[in-house]
Design a protein around this motif. Structure first.
Motif, PDB file in Angstrom:
ATOM      1  N   LYS A  17      20.698  64.110  39.832  1.00 39.00           N
ATOM      2  CA  LYS A  17      22.103  63.843  40.129  1.00 39.00           C
ATOM      3  C   LYS A  17      22.167  62.618  41.031  1.00 39.00           C
ATOM      4  CE  LYS A  17      24.033  67.897  38.743  1.00 39.00           C
ATOM      5  NZ  LYS A  17      25.186  67.951  37.853  1.00 39.00           N
ATOM      6  N   LEU A  18      23.265  61.907  40.963  1.00 35.16           N
ATOM      7  CA  LEU A  18      23.481  60.790  41.870  1.00 35.16           C
ATOM      8  C   LEU A  18      24.063  61.324  43.174  1.00 35.16           C
ATOM      9  CD1 LEU A  18      24.921  58.238  39.319  1.00 35.16           C
ATOM     10  CD2 LEU A  18      22.710  58.133  40.486  1.00 35.16           C
ATOM     11  N   ILE A  19      23.204  61.971  43.946  1.00 32.11           N
ATOM     12  CA  ILE A  19      23.657  62.550  45.208  1.00 32.11           C
ATOM     13  C   ILE A  19      22.586  62.296  46.259  1.00 32.11           C
ATOM     14  CG2 ILE A  19      25.004  64.352  44.076  1.00 32.11           C
ATOM     15  CD1 ILE A  19      22.755  66.295  44.617  1.00 32.11           C
ATOM     16  N   ASN A  20      22.961  62.477  47.508  1.00 36.71           N
ATOM     17  CA  ASN A  20      21.975  62.342  48.580  1.00 36.71           C
ATOM     18  C   ASN A  20      21.343  63.682  48.912  1.00 36.71           C
ATOM     19  OD1 ASN A  20      22.144  59.521  49.007  1.00 36.71           O
ATOM     20  ND2 ASN A  20      24.153  59.840  49.931  1.00 36.71           N
ATOM     21  N   PRO A  63      17.229  59.865  45.885  1.00 40.85           N
ATOM     22  CA  PRO A  63      18.615  60.090  46.301  1.00 40.85           C
ATOM     23  C   PRO A  63      19.507  58.900  45.945  1.00 40.85           C
ATOM     24  CG  PRO A  63      17.110  60.639  48.085  1.00 40.85           C
ATOM     25  CD  PRO A  63      16.298  59.972  47.014  1.00 40.85           C
ATOM     26  N   ALA A  64      20.794  59.163  45.842  1.00 48.77           N
ATOM     27  CA  ALA A  64      21.773  58.125  45.492  1.00 48.77           C
ATOM     28  C   ALA A  64      21.634  56.921  46.408  1.00 48.77           C
ATOM     29  CB  ALA A  64      23.186  58.706  45.582  1.00 48.77           C
ATOM     30  N   ALA A  93      36.508  54.696  51.056  1.00 52.42           N
ATOM     31  CA  ALA A  93      36.142  53.281  50.956  1.00 52.42           C
ATOM     32  C   ALA A  93      36.809  52.611  49.762  1.00 52.42           C
ATOM     33  CB  ALA A  93      34.626  53.140  50.854  1.00 52.42           C
ATOM     34  N   ALA A  94      37.025  53.380  48.699  1.00 57.00           N
ATOM     35  CA  ALA A  94      37.536  52.783  47.464  1.00 57.00           C
ATOM     36  C   ALA A  94      39.056  52.678  47.422  1.00 57.00           C
ATOM     37  CB  ALA A  94      37.050  53.589  46.254  1.00 57.00           C
ATOM     38  N   TYR A 105      31.583  58.453  43.169  1.00 52.39           N
ATOM     39  CA  TYR A 105      32.115  58.214  44.506  1.00 52.39           C
ATOM     40  C   TYR A 105      31.011  58.285  45.562  1.00 52.39           C
ATOM     41  CZ  TYR A 105      37.067  57.905  43.314  1.00 52.39           C
ATOM     42  OH  TYR A 105      38.287  57.486  42.832  1.00 52.39           O
ATOM     43  N   VAL A 106      30.042  59.153  45.354  1.00 59.98           N
ATOM     44  CA  VAL A 106      28.888  59.192  46.266  1.00 59.98           C
ATOM     45  C   VAL A 106      28.189  57.829  46.252  1.00 59.98           C
ATOM     46  CG1 VAL A 106      26.598  60.191  46.644  1.00 59.98           C
ATOM     47  CG2 VAL A 106      28.522  61.696  46.078  1.00 59.98           C
ATOM     48  N   ALA A 158      33.751  60.170  51.437  1.00 64.29           N
ATOM     49  CA  ALA A 158      33.547  58.872  52.101  1.00 64.29           C
ATOM     50  C   ALA A 158      33.716  57.747  51.085  1.00 64.29           C
ATOM     51  CB  ALA A 158      32.161  58.826  52.742  1.00 64.29           C
ATOM     52  N   GLY A 159      33.230  57.974  49.874  1.00 61.91           N
ATOM     53  CA  GLY A 159      33.399  56.980  48.817  1.00 61.91           C
ATOM     54  C   GLY A 159      34.861  56.781  48.461  1.00 61.91           C
ATOM     55  N   MET A 160      35.599  57.881  48.377  1.00 60.71           N
ATOM     56  CA  MET A 160      37.040  57.760  48.080  1.00 60.71           C
ATOM     57  C   MET A 160      37.746  56.970  49.171  1.00 60.71           C
ATOM     58  SD  MET A 160      38.642  61.077  46.263  1.00 60.71           S
ATOM     59  CE  MET A 160      39.787  60.019  45.352  1.00 60.71           C
ATOM     60  N   VAL A 167      27.242  66.575  49.001  1.00 63.30           N
ATOM     61  CA  VAL A 167      27.937  65.947  47.866  1.00 63.30           C
ATOM     62  C   VAL A 167      29.409  65.707  48.163  1.00 63.30           C
ATOM     63  CG1 VAL A 167      28.524  66.144  45.423  1.00 63.30           C
ATOM     64  CG2 VAL A 167      26.387  67.099  46.250  1.00 63.30           C
ATOM     65  N   PHE A 184      29.563  54.995  45.356  1.00 66.04           N
ATOM     66  CA  PHE A 184      30.435  53.970  45.920  1.00 66.04           C
ATOM     67  C   PHE A 184      30.349  53.935  47.445  1.00 66.04           C
ATOM     68  CE2 PHE A 184      34.185  51.890  47.520  1.00 66.04           C
ATOM     69  CZ  PHE A 184      34.200  50.750  46.745  1.00 66.04           C
ATOM     70  N   ALA A 185      30.240  55.100  48.054  1.00 73.57           N
ATOM     71  CA  ALA A 185      30.119  55.138  49.522  1.00 73.57           C
ATOM     72  C   ALA A 185      28.885  54.349  49.957  1.00 73.57           C
ATOM     73  CB  ALA A 185      30.032  56.592  50.008  1.00 73.57           C
ATOM     74  N   LEU A 190      19.878  58.022  34.464  1.00 76.58           N
ATOM     75  CA  LEU A 190      19.244  59.302  34.782  1.00 76.58           C
ATOM     76  C   LEU A 190      18.889  60.055  33.504  1.00 76.58           C
ATOM     77  CD1 LEU A 190      20.303  58.551  37.539  1.00 76.58           C
ATOM     78  CD2 LEU A 190      21.098  60.879  37.848  1.00 76.58           C
ATOM     79  N   SER A 236      38.147  47.276  44.329  1.00 76.07           N
ATOM     80  CA  SER A 236      37.110  48.115  43.731  1.00 76.07           C
ATOM     81  C   SER A 236      37.617  48.891  42.512  1.00 76.07           C
ATOM     82  CB  SER A 236      36.587  49.114  44.768  1.00 76.07           C
ATOM     83  OG  SER A 236      37.629  49.993  45.152  1.00 76.07           O
ATOM     84  N   ASP A 265      30.065  63.200  51.056  1.00 75.12           N
ATOM     85  CA  ASP A 265      29.660  61.848  50.657  1.00 75.12           C
ATOM     86  C   ASP A 265      30.667  61.253  49.662  1.00 75.12           C
ATOM     87  OD1 ASP A 265      27.477  62.116  52.270  1.00 75.12           O
ATOM     88  OD2 ASP A 265      25.998  62.291  50.644  1.00 75.12           O
ATOM     89  N   ALA A 266      31.112  62.074  48.721  1.00 77.44           N
ATOM     90  CA  ALA A 266      32.089  61.579  47.747  1.00 77.44           C
ATOM     91  C   ALA A 266      33.413  61.248  48.434  1.00 77.44           C
ATOM     92  CB  ALA A 266      32.306  62.607  46.639  1.00 77.44           C
ATOM     93  N   GLU A 277      34.031  73.140  48.408  1.00 78.34           N
ATOM     94  CA  GLU A 277      32.684  72.841  47.922  1.00 78.34           C
ATOM     95  C   GLU A 277      32.715  72.884  46.392  1.00 78.34           C
ATOM     96  OE1 GLU A 277      29.943  71.846  49.596  1.00 78.34           O
ATOM     97  OE2 GLU A 277      31.320  71.698  51.268  1.00 78.34           O
ATOM     98  N   ILE A 278      31.582  72.489  45.766  1.00 74.17           N
ATOM     99  CA  ILE A 278      31.548  72.473  44.303  1.00 74.17           C
ATOM    100  C   ILE A 278      31.911  73.854  43.734  1.00 74.17           C
ATOM    101  CG2 ILE A 278      30.062  72.147  42.279  1.00 74.17           C
ATOM    102  CD1 ILE A 278      30.358  69.534  43.613  1.00 74.17           C
ATOM    103  N   GLU A 298      36.740  66.489  39.401  1.00 66.64           N
ATOM    104  CA  GLU A 298      37.323  65.177  39.616  1.00 66.64           C
ATOM    105  C   GLU A 298      37.736  64.522  38.289  1.00 66.64           C
ATOM    106  OE1 GLU A 298      34.668  66.463  40.953  1.00 66.64           O
ATOM    107  OE2 GLU A 298      35.536  66.698  42.930  1.00 66.64           O
ATOM    108  N   VAL A 312      32.564  62.570  40.686  1.00 68.26           N
ATOM    109  CA  VAL A 312      32.209  62.905  42.070  1.00 68.26           C
ATOM    110  C   VAL A 312      30.919  62.186  42.466  1.00 68.26           C
ATOM    111  CG1 VAL A 312      30.935  65.035  41.518  1.00 68.26           C
ATOM    112  CG2 VAL A 312      32.082  64.832  43.726  1.00 68.26           C
ATOM    113  N   GLU A 313      29.995  62.046  41.523  1.00 69.11           N
ATOM    114  CA  GLU A 313      28.750  61.332  41.818  1.00 69.11           C
ATOM    115  C   GLU A 313      28.991  59.826  41.959  1.00 69.11           C
ATOM    116  OE1 GLU A 313      25.448  62.463  39.271  1.00 69.11           O
ATOM    117  OE2 GLU A 313      26.217  64.499  39.083  1.00 69.11           O
TER     118      GLU A 313
END
Ligand SMILES: Nc1ncnc2c1ncn2[C@@H]1O[C@H](COP(=O)(O)OP(=O)(O)O)[C@@H](O)[C@H]1O
Ligand SMILES: Nc1ncnc2c1ncn2[C@@H]1O[C@H](COP(=O)(O)OP(=O)(O)O)[C@@H](O)[C@H]1O
Ligand SMILES: [Mg+2]
Ligand SMILES: [Mg+2]
Ligand SMILES: [Mg+2]
Ligand SMILES: [Mg+2]
Lengths: 243, 330, 330, 243
Positions: free
Chosen positions: B3-6, C230-231, B21-22, C268-269, B17-19, B11, C271-272, C191, C288, B14-15, B76-77, B57, C265-266
């Motif tokens: 997954k594209l996650i940290n 990780p992302a 920023a975007a 956005y992760v 935070a992306g929202m 998750v 993008f952060a 991935l 963006s 972090d997402a 949460e998810i 989403e 959701v990923e």
């Protein structure tokens, strides 16, 4: 049983939930959305932190804080339901300390954060120096109240394939053993056995409440994850009692 | 699982935070996990709050903005938000005209929103609630959890949002929401399971020639498993289920929604079949959405949601909307 | 392989029928496989034509509309269009000011568009061409096919579209397209593989703990295979590759693009992380996009595209656009 | 060799492409985008339809129609490239019929649809009743022109890991055998053998043109799909000659 005992019980539950987390999630994957273990583990991790930060001094305060924290951290169906169990139990034990065993007033689901304005902080014990203990009879009354709270909030009957299918028989067994004058060990053994039996008995049932109900007949053949986690509660209770 | 996650724990934050920023039009409260319009609350306007588990989403945070939601509470998810989030959001969007909670019908969502609504009432925020339950795959009954809320949530959020923007009172906005829900139905089909990050593997296994019919939006298995079939047949199964429950006629709004892992080109293939089906029944696909709007993480599949339009509903649908994921008319 | 299709042969035409049914603002010529704005051509305006293999939706047909393309020519899945389509489209959008072809740099696309341009010239349509080649994963050289065109195509289409809308002449619009391309860079990470319908199975196999770095948009393997990470780390790999080639500074437009099978959701992760990286380099993510814009069917992964803005480019980006998949400002 | 022979060659190629479609697509999946077999099969299916509809009466017309149809139906890299091969060959054979062997005028890639205004229709033979045949020398000249067309259009050298790596040696072998005075069977055998060898020799190469070049060193170790499909062309030629 004092605050230390109840703290030990909750912490033991937290450990059991952490250890059983993946199993609970797998059970939920089969007939739900694969998050029950994650949900409870997140909640009980927060509960451990809350308990060691606040260090509540009475049995009632321990359980009320536990319940409030679960409601604040879990979400989903199990957060409000288990939160209500512990908050109702906390209310009974707090009342028991003041008035002896009996039903506490007005702590339905509507009152999960009451008294108004008090936010979510548990009530402080009147005198933290005073050593507060509760009896097995108090505990039985507390479980009865917890069960009633879940029933009212979730509307599930026994046989609907929910946590009620473990909580109800376990509570009955516990109360019965207390009334029969058994000691703590025997009381907790009886409750655990009944919870286990109740959980296993959910396997052939078709779910009528919660997410699993959407599966209709396909929910048959799987153990209900909430019933399975309820078993952990009673196993932890026995362990806390030195079982 | 890749997954594209940290980390599986971070998750959602972090997402968010992306929202943040975007989307400069949004204000994201990371501590409380609430996404607001930058200028919330709007004085005199009913505040619209929705929320639910993450993993769907752009629902709900992608629908925060002018003409739609005032705030969203992502749990949460696949886990409904906790009452704290909803209480915080309700305070944050209350412009004096009260707050509408838009809640998808799931045991967890309903209980957490109810608890929040009680506290809001105690704390002086007037709250109304619309319960969305559009999924015809679930048989409704007094003895069950009732129908799930799925795709119609987008319609309810858009149309109540448009009405709230006109300054309509809470009772009226809530009633409109109920009306939109009552005129909407959904049915979903999965070609694959999704993978919940914390679970680490697919929720269910599906053979290479099987599909799940009557799925929800939480990666759960559907009502029945069936052999894989061409888009035309799968669409017919979905549309028949909708039509059996709510006979289709007149002008309709129709959404062909991807579950997250399905390419847009396939959704258009399905839409062509949906449009043909509607015309066959004498209905007109007067308005439409094709894309990912109410997803189940990386699940492959689609859902179709139909709403029987009235002049008022069409007008509310066409009204300007300025959110990250729905945007037109201004 | 399970897909929401009727047959592997009819995917593209079936999807075009869906687009026609979903978007009344478009006119779809199913026989020639060209998607037009309903009112094309616009007299006196340079006509913008793009095209390429299908499977990248919403690119290109989702970007047909006011402020962006006048027509799109979708080829078969991952196969550039044939010259006939481009010739037909060019005639259809020529409003007397000439036609701009926006071409992604792939051998097939370049040759087919060139052949079409020659016929157009013979037939009296003035044609200019912008070649998009933004992918830093490919080393440019005289002796190779050169860099691929990927995400920057969206930027070129949007900005040339906005300029064309002002009535600018063909030469100027073409030059602007070249400038946007020159200021843009992309890098992609997969991935998972995608599955081409006619091929019937995944294009490549990827281990459960592996990713492909430096992928294009045709489901091809990347430059290298690397352990999953990780992302944050994957984002850094992508951004470093971009930054090494085109030092990032000032205001930038940045797109975090999903490859088709990755949940929002990923994205956005990611993008952060991109926003944090940019700030670390002293650049500002002033504009963006986060979502699926240039996809590879159902591939899981992302690409990031950055464009160094100027005042003119920012203005052109912000200008109104009304297409199925990009829509703002009117 | 008459129009029937060339029609048979193209139809045999179409059959071979259909049979080899999945293999070609698999080769393309390894270092490209998994569509080469699908592309050529779509193209040659259309060619068969076009041939049986138009029934062109001269060798040149057969190949020109084949090339034009490939350009109109295939797309991708292989459409213009193979289309150019056949159109260039067709132009040479048409000219050969009129003027004897030699280079035709102005049929570069720029002229794929010329003469202007003629659309994409192949030129009609001047007199359909007249039986037109071409020699092996004409065919060699045609292949030389086809190869030159691909080289010019695609810019690939031998060793770049493209169809040129099969087409160039096959053309050389064919021309050489013709010059050496060999009969059709031997000529076609020599061409096929050289094409095969050329295709196999692409395996260890690193691609420098086309989509496979994006893979850099990872393109090493795989046979080029376009070289593989070129082999089918020459196998079909031999088959058409009764091989
Ligand atoms: N109405 C209800 N009454 C009692 N228990 C319920 C009810 N609905 C769900 N549950 C319990 O909650 C469990 C699921 O919890 P969890 O997975 O954490 O929440 P969610 O279903 O929201 O994902 C079920 O296994 C069941 O035991
Ligand atoms: N520049 C070129 N010159 C010669 N042949 C080329 C060139 N580029 C690609 N090819 C050939 O085309 C083949 C790929 O064809 P195909 O898969 O149908 O097109 P695409 O690459 O557009 O998907 C390659 O295997 C190669 O032999
Ligand atoms: Mg669950
Ligand atoms: Mg859940
Ligand atoms: Mg291709
Ligand atoms: Mg290819």
């Amino acid at each position: 049983m004092d605050a230390r005992f109840f703290t030990a019980w909750v912490e033991e539950t937290a450990r059991a939930v952490a250890a059983g987390r993946d199993r609970l999630t797998r059970l939920d994957a089969a007939i739900g959305d694969a998050d029950h273990g994650t949900n409870l583990d997140r909640g009980f991790t927060a509960v451990r932190e809350a308990l060691s930060a606040a260090f509540p001094g009475t049995p009632g305060a321990v359980l009320t804080l536990t319940g409030t924290t679960l409601i604040r951290k879990v979400g989903g169906a199990s957060g409000p339901l288990y939160g209500t169990v512990f908050r109702r139990m906390g209310a009974v034990l707090t009342a028991a300390r003041r008035e002896g065993p009996g039903e506490p007033a007005g702590h339905g689901p509507a009152g999960w954060s009451s008294p108004p304005g008090a936010g979510y902080r548990p009530e402080a014990p009147e005198d933290p120096e005073e050593e507060v203990t509760v009896t097995l009879a108090d505990l039985a009354a507390a479980f009865e109240a917890g069960l009633a709270g879940v029933r009212k909030l979730g509307g599930a009957q026994e046989g609907d394939k929910t946590m009620v299918d473990a909580l109800a028989p376990a509570t009955r067994a516990l109360s019965g053993a207390v009334r029969a004058g058994r000691g703590a060990r025997e009381v907790f053994d009886a409750a655990l056995a009944a919870a286990r039996e109740g959980a296993v008995a959910t396997v052939p049932l078709m779910a009528r409440k919660g997410r699993a109900s959407y599966l209709g007949e396909r929910s048959i053949g799987h153990e209900d994850p909430g019933a399975a986690s309820t078993v952990l509660l009673f196993a932890a209770l026995r362990a806390a009692a030195g079982g | 699982m890749k997954k594209l996650i940290n980390s599986t724990d971070s998750v959602v934050t972090d997402a968010l935070a992306g929202m943040a920023a975007a989307h400069p039009d949004l204000r994201v409260d990371l501590a409380h996990k609430v996404v607001y319009r930058r200028a919330a609350p709007t004085p005199g306007k009913v505040g619209l709050v929705s929320g639910g588990g993450s993993g769907h989403e752009p629902l709900h945070a992608g629908f925060v903005g002018h003409g739609m939601l005032d705030a969203a509470c992502p749990g949460e998810i696949f886990t409904s938000p906790v009452p704290d989030q909803v209480i915080e959001a309700s305070h944050g969007v209350d412009g004096g005209a009260g707050v509408l909670h838009i809640v998808k019908n799931y045991t967890g969502d309903v209980m957490n929103f109810e608890m929040a609504a009680e506290v809001c009432a105690e704390e002086g925020v007037e709250v109304g609630t619309v319960l969305v339950n559009d999924d015809v795959a679930v048989k409704d009954s007094l003895y069950t959890a009732g129908r799930r809320g799925t795709g119609a949530t987008v319609f309810v959020e858009k149309m109540t949002g448009a009405l709230a923007e006109t300054g309509a009172p809470l009772g009226e906005v809530a009633k409109l929401g109920g009306r939109v829900n009552a005129r909407s139905r959904s049915f979903g089909v999965a070609l694959s399971s999704c993978t919940v990050p914390a679970a680490g593997g697919p929720t269910f296994d599906l053979g290479d020639a099987e599909v799940e019919l009557g799925i929800g939006i939480h990666g759960e298995p559907g009502r029945t498993r069936a052999p894989a079939a061409p888009a035309r047949e799968l669409t017919r199964v979905a549309m028949d289920a909708v039509h059996d429950d709510l006979p289709l006629s007149g002008e309709v709004l129709v959404m062909v929604n991807g579950m997250g892992g399905t390419p847009l080109v396939e959704l258009y293939v399905v839409f062509a079949e949906v449009a043909a089906y509607l015309r066959e029944k004498g209905a007109v696909p007067a308005r439409s959405l094709v894309g990912n709007y109410v997803t189940s993480l990386d699940m492959q599949g689609f859902s179709v949601t139909v709403c029987l339009l009235t002049d008022q509903l069409t007008q509310l649908w066409d009204a300007p909307v300025q959110t990250p994921s729905l945007r037109w008319g201004r």
